[in-house]
Design a protein around this motif. Structure first.
Motif, mmCIF file in Angstrom:
data_model
loop_
_atom_site.group_PDB
_atom_site.id
_atom_site.type_symbol
_atom_site.label_atom_id
_atom_site.label_comp_id
_atom_site.label_asym_id
_atom_site.label_seq_id
_atom_site.Cartn_x
_atom_site.Cartn_y
_atom_site.Cartn_z
ATOM 1 N N HIS A 116 14.910 -54.891 -20.274
ATOM 2 C CA HIS A 116 14.748 -55.484 -18.944
ATOM 3 C C HIS A 116 15.173 -56.944 -18.948
ATOM 4 O O HIS A 116 15.132 -57.606 -19.985
ATOM 5 N N ASP A 165 11.427 -57.344 -14.052
ATOM 6 C CA ASP A 165 10.238 -58.059 -14.520
ATOM 7 C C ASP A 165 10.391 -58.628 -15.927
ATOM 8 O O ASP A 165 9.401 -58.954 -16.576
ATOM 9 N N HIS A 214 14.096 -52.108 -13.570
ATOM 10 C CA HIS A 214 13.299 -51.140 -12.801
ATOM 11 C C HIS A 214 13.950 -50.778 -11.457
ATOM 12 O O HIS A 214 14.812 -51.490 -10.959
ATOM 13 N N HIS A 250 11.072 -56.784 -22.692
ATOM 14 C CA HIS A 250 11.069 -57.578 -21.471
ATOM 15 C C HIS A 250 11.368 -59.039 -21.794
ATOM 16 O O HIS A 250 11.264 -59.908 -20.929
HETATM 17 ZN ZN ZN Z 1 8.780 -53.624 -16.790
#
Ligand code: ZN
Ligand code: ZN
Length: 340
Positions: free
Chosen positions: A107, A112, A137, A296
């Motif tokens: 990500h 996020d 996402h 992330h």
């Molecule tokens: Zn996430």
């Protein structure tokens, strides 16, 4: 000055992310790095010297300590200590880790994540990967700023631009598409078709009754556009934790095998999904496997050893793992799922 304060703070952020440190703590260092960069090294050193550095909003006690070490000396030792404390151990999975050519679940700031696509890609390069699949996402995951069609199209342009710059490294296009309650996928089919790799995951109504959850997952897995089933149980094993979703794993994994959808070993330390007995069941059904970080932040791209050790314990061969493929082979596989 022994090291640029901003660079020192950046490195602390990376190492804290690798260690799954608390988000607020990491953000404090990230913010301080940004401020230090804006002020410039000389201004930071001047303010440190006259004792006014903590008057700068966003610079506190811990972050000013890193700045002091960078300006006065001693930062190398401090970082070396932090490096040692946060090193990801690898055991029997070392050979599998060496066989991985990329990561299929990551990500960026676009949803996020905490870093730009470029920062994620450059870290993946530094880890020896040939490619990174960016899987931000999908729209209905609003708390994670999921990308609608327009933003996803914009992201594809950005990736094309970055790929020219980073070649021969490749950022592969992708999505972590939400599996909606009825098993439908949270993005237009033509977009899913267009992306290199599609990870599909359940993020809502994790407690639905097993028969409904089974149906929901099988419908997603059966889609010819879905390549990887992400963190299949949804469990969390750190902190307050979260129990596994309940579903008929035989049916779900039989569908994964039938439609050639890989089962993800999610390497996040708080997920460790699926648990070993379920992973064994996926292997009994002859499913393909993908070993992904679900990173992330850049430091989290280092988590594959966790999944590799688990895979090695269960005797998983590299041929079964989709991210041992080259980028071209991976894309060809992802485009080849049976439609019925
Ligand atoms: Zn996430
Ligand atoms: Zn997810």
């Amino acid at each position: 000055m022994s090291m640029s304060p901003a660079a020192a703070l950046d490195r602390v952020v990376y190492l804290l992310d690798r260690d799954l440190a608390e988000g607020r703590r990491v953000q404090a260092y990230a913010k301080a790095a940004e401020i230090a960069r804006e002020l410039g090294d000389d201004e930071v050193a001047r303010r440190h010297a006259d004792g006014t550095i903590t008057d700068v909003p966003g610079i506190g006690k811990s972050t000013s300590k890193v700045i002091a070490l960078a300006v006065d000396g001693g930062i190398e030792d401090h970082l070396a200590e932090l490096e040692a404390e946060t090193t990801i151990p690898i055991g029997e999975g070392a050979a599998l880790r060496a066989a991985l050519k990329g990561d299929c679940h990551s990500h960026s700031l676009w949803s996020d994540g905490g870093a730009t696509i470029e920062a994620m890609a450059r870290t993946a390069m530094a880890l020896g990967h040939e490619y990174l699949v960016l899987t931000d996402h999908s729209p209905r995951l609003t708390i994670a700023h999921g990308l609608n069609r327009e933003r996803l199209l914009e992201q594809l342009d950005e990736i094309a631009r970055l790929n020219e710059e980073l070649t021969p490294f490749r950022i592969l296009t992708g999505i972590e598409v939400d599996i909606l309650e009825d098993g439908a996928l949270d993005q237009d089919v033509d977009m899913l078709e267009r992306l290199d790799v599609v990870v599909a995951s359940v993020h809502s109504k994790l407690r639905m009754p097993a028969p409904e959850m089974t149906r929901r997952m099988v419908l997603a897995v059966a889609s010819p556009h879905v390549d990887i089933l992400g963190h299949c149980t949804g469990r969390k094993v750190v902190g307050t934790g979260r129990p596994q979703s309940t579903f008929d794993a035989d049916i779900v994994f039989a569908a994964c095998a039938r439609f050639d959808t890989a089962v993800e070993i999610n390497c996040r330390p708080e997920r460790q999904d699926p648990p070993e007995e379920l992973l064994q069941l996926a292997l009994d059904w002859d499913c393909r496997i993908s070993i992904d970080t679900d990173a992330h932040a850049p430091g989290q791209l280092e988590w594959q050893p966790y999944g590799c050790d688990k895979a090695a314990r269960l005797g998983i061969e590299p041929e079964r793992i989709v991210n041992t493929m080259s980028a071209d082979d991976l894309i060809a596989w992802a485009a080849s799922h049976p439609t019925e």
